[in-house]
Scaffold this motif. Structure first.
Motif, PDB file in Angstrom:
ATOM      1  N   THR A  21      35.852  52.346  34.865  1.00 34.40           N
ATOM      2  CA  THR A  21      36.602  53.609  34.923  1.00 34.40           C
ATOM      3  C   THR A  21      36.083  54.581  33.867  1.00 34.40           C
ATOM      4  O   THR A  21      35.900  55.774  34.138  1.00 34.40           O
ATOM      5  CB  THR A  21      38.112  53.345  34.705  1.00 34.40           C
ATOM      6  OG1 THR A  21      38.524  52.342  35.648  1.00 34.40           O
ATOM      7  CG2 THR A  21      38.937  54.593  34.924  1.00 34.40           C
ATOM      8  N   ASP A  51      44.096  53.056  36.510  1.00 35.08           N
ATOM      9  CA  ASP A  51      42.817  53.769  36.663  1.00 35.08           C
ATOM     10  C   ASP A  51      43.010  55.142  37.302  1.00 35.08           C
ATOM     11  O   ASP A  51      42.395  56.127  36.881  1.00 35.08           O
ATOM     12  CB  ASP A  51      41.845  52.962  37.529  1.00 35.08           C
ATOM     13  CG  ASP A  51      41.314  51.735  36.797  1.00 35.08           C
ATOM     14  OD1 ASP A  51      41.649  51.578  35.614  1.00 35.08           O
ATOM     15  OD2 ASP A  51      40.578  50.959  37.408  1.00 35.08           O
ATOM     16  N   GLU A  96      35.166  52.889  42.622  1.00 36.76           N
ATOM     17  CA  GLU A  96      35.334  51.745  41.719  1.00 36.76           C
ATOM     18  C   GLU A  96      35.993  50.599  42.477  1.00 36.76           C
ATOM     19  O   GLU A  96      37.183  50.653  42.770  1.00 36.76           O
ATOM     20  CB  GLU A  96      36.213  52.113  40.509  1.00 36.76           C
ATOM     21  CG  GLU A  96      36.495  50.892  39.652  1.00 36.76           C
ATOM     22  CD  GLU A  96      37.282  51.159  38.379  1.00 36.76           C
ATOM     23  OE1 GLU A  96      37.441  52.336  38.010  1.00 36.76           O
ATOM     24  OE2 GLU A  96      37.719  50.172  37.763  1.00 36.76           O
ATOM     25  N   LYS A 277      45.903  46.629  30.845  1.00 38.87           N
ATOM     26  CA  LYS A 277      45.777  48.076  30.616  1.00 38.87           C
ATOM     27  C   LYS A 277      47.108  48.750  30.853  1.00 38.87           C
ATOM     28  O   LYS A 277      47.897  48.313  31.697  1.00 38.87           O
ATOM     29  CB  LYS A 277      44.665  48.682  31.484  1.00 38.87           C
ATOM     30  CG  LYS A 277      44.692  48.269  32.929  1.00 38.87           C
ATOM     31  CD  LYS A 277      43.438  48.718  33.676  1.00 38.87           C
ATOM     32  CE  LYS A 277      43.402  48.084  35.061  1.00 38.87           C
ATOM     33  NZ  LYS A 277      42.306  48.539  35.897  1.00 38.87           N
TER      34      LYS A 277
HETATM   35 MG   LIG Z   1      38.945  50.333  36.072  1.00 36.28          MG
END
Ligand SMILES: [Mg+2]
Ligand SMILES: Nc1nc2c(ncn2[C@@H]2O[C@H](COP(=O)(O)OP(=O)(O)O)[C@@H](O)[C@H]2O)c(=O)[nH]1
Length: 366
Positions: A21, A51, A96, A277
């Protein structure tokens, strides 16, 4: 990057936490400065993607494909590009894929080249590598790692790479970079091995130039044992959490994220974290965002984007992938969030093991 009537399609693969990312944002900025329009496509097994929040924060047009990987939702990938084209007509799409996904050459690149070759110029598949993780998995360093079937996926990603891109070179001495590059060249047959630091914007132009050339394109895909691949994917537990956090007084949102990460890490000390994340978008208007990442159990929880001002609450997203039972991940994370002292209003919590991948197309050769 030269673009004719066809749009370019770039796919940046690589394992969870490799820096895809981050790299996509930097590549998108470089392309924009070259006068090209960019459309981004993110992918996940579930909804509530960190993301997408990170990429949208940079004001790039983003479409997300949820509920399965590109390979298994090939038609959604084409639909996503059409949707982006309605508004922006991108010269370049950057996609991605899910970080635990492989077989992208056979299930995405070849079908795109064969069926949609008149619309897309498909660039070589880049596979991005976190050098610390790679040193461990290639036996160059000790440290926690995954079980063999997860390592099978990691190896297959590198085997199918048309370009291997060693990221985070800022973390390694030149000698360690040389040693890692030599080991990757010995073990895998990618047409090129590049070194970059996406975060520091080093090596990105050279990478884009390689992506614009057809020299690296493969004409056959590696063999894939879908039973082992499916077992490997299902060993990774997934958790996506989306909630509103409210504090009774102003708090430091960066500390709040760090605290949740640290309590989660402690609760998960017995398992290997692939990627944790989080994003926190404050209620207070102003385009601020906090982004925290942890890419190995013994790594450092990093604020890749710090909040500028204290907050009283905001929208919180958390995505966790670790080699563990998803229910254990859910309980550990919800406990860690409870410990942050905020009132939590849950919008969505989903925890699961990915199902067996069943690609829409699979072409071994082109
Ligand atoms: Mg990512
Ligand atoms: N040191 C360093 N960290 C990086 C670099 N690129 C990305 N990262 C960090 O790696 C973590 C994971 O990045 P992310 O782009 O989310 O990885 P993804 O899962 O592959 O999409 C984040 O904390 C990033 O800030 C780099 O060039 N150097």
């Amino acid at each position: 990057m030269q673009v004719g009537t066809r749009s370019s399609y770039l796919m940046i693969g690589g394992f969870l936490g490799a820096g895809k990312t981050t790299a996509i944002l930097k590549l998108a900025r470089h392309l924009t400065s070259r006068g090209l329009r960019v459309g981004l496509i993110t992918n996940d097994q579930s909804i509530g993607l960190v993301d997408t929040a990170v990429l949208r924060n940079d004001a790039f047009p983003v479409e997300e494909i949820t509920g399965g990987c590109f390979c298994c939702r090939f038609n959604s990938l084409v639909e996503a590009s059409e949707k982006l084209s309605e508004n922006t007509r991108p010269d370049v799409f950057i996609a991605e894929p899910v970080g635990s996904c492989t077989d992208l050459i056979a299930a995405v690149s070849f079908p795109l080249r064969k069926i949609y070759g008149d619309q897309f110029r498909v660039s070589p598949l880049s596979v991005l590598v976190d050098p610390i993780r790679a040193e461990r998995l290639l036996g160059l360093a000790d440290g926690n790692s995954f079980s063999p079937k997860v390592r099978y996926i990691y190896g297959k990603q590198l085997e199918e790479a048309e370009l291997i891109v060693i990221n985070k070179c800022d973390l390694l001495s030149p000698e360690r970079q040389d040693r890692l590059e030599a080991a990757l060249r010995r073990s895998y047959s990618a047409r090129g091995v590049l070194r970059v630091s996406a975060r520091n914007d080093v090596g990105m132009d050279e990478w884009l130039d390689r992506l614009a050339s057809d020299e690296a394109l493969a004409d056959s895909a590696p063999e894939m044992d879908y039973e082992v691949y499916a077992d490997g994917e299902s060993l990774l537990g997934w958790l996506n959490v989306s909630m509103f956090l409210r504090a009774s007084t102003e708090v430091d949102g960066n500390e709040l994220l760090r605290g949740i990460a640290e309590r989660t890490r402690q609760a998960l000390s017995s398992v290997e974290i692939a990627h944790l994340k989080m994003t926190l978008i404050p209620d207070e208007d102003g385009g601020d965002i906090g982004v925290l990442n942890l890419v190995r159990s013994d790594g450092t929880a990093e604020l890749s984007h710090a909040l500028n001002a204290p907050i009283t609450g905001g929208e919180f997203l958390l995505n966790l992938r670790a080699e563990a039972d998803p229910e254990f991940l859910r309980q550990s994370v919800l406990d860690a969030i409870r410990g942050c002292g905020c009132e939590a209003e849950i919008r969505h919590v989903e925890h699961f093991r990915p199902g067996k991948p069943q690609p829409t197309y699979r072409m071994a050769h082109i």
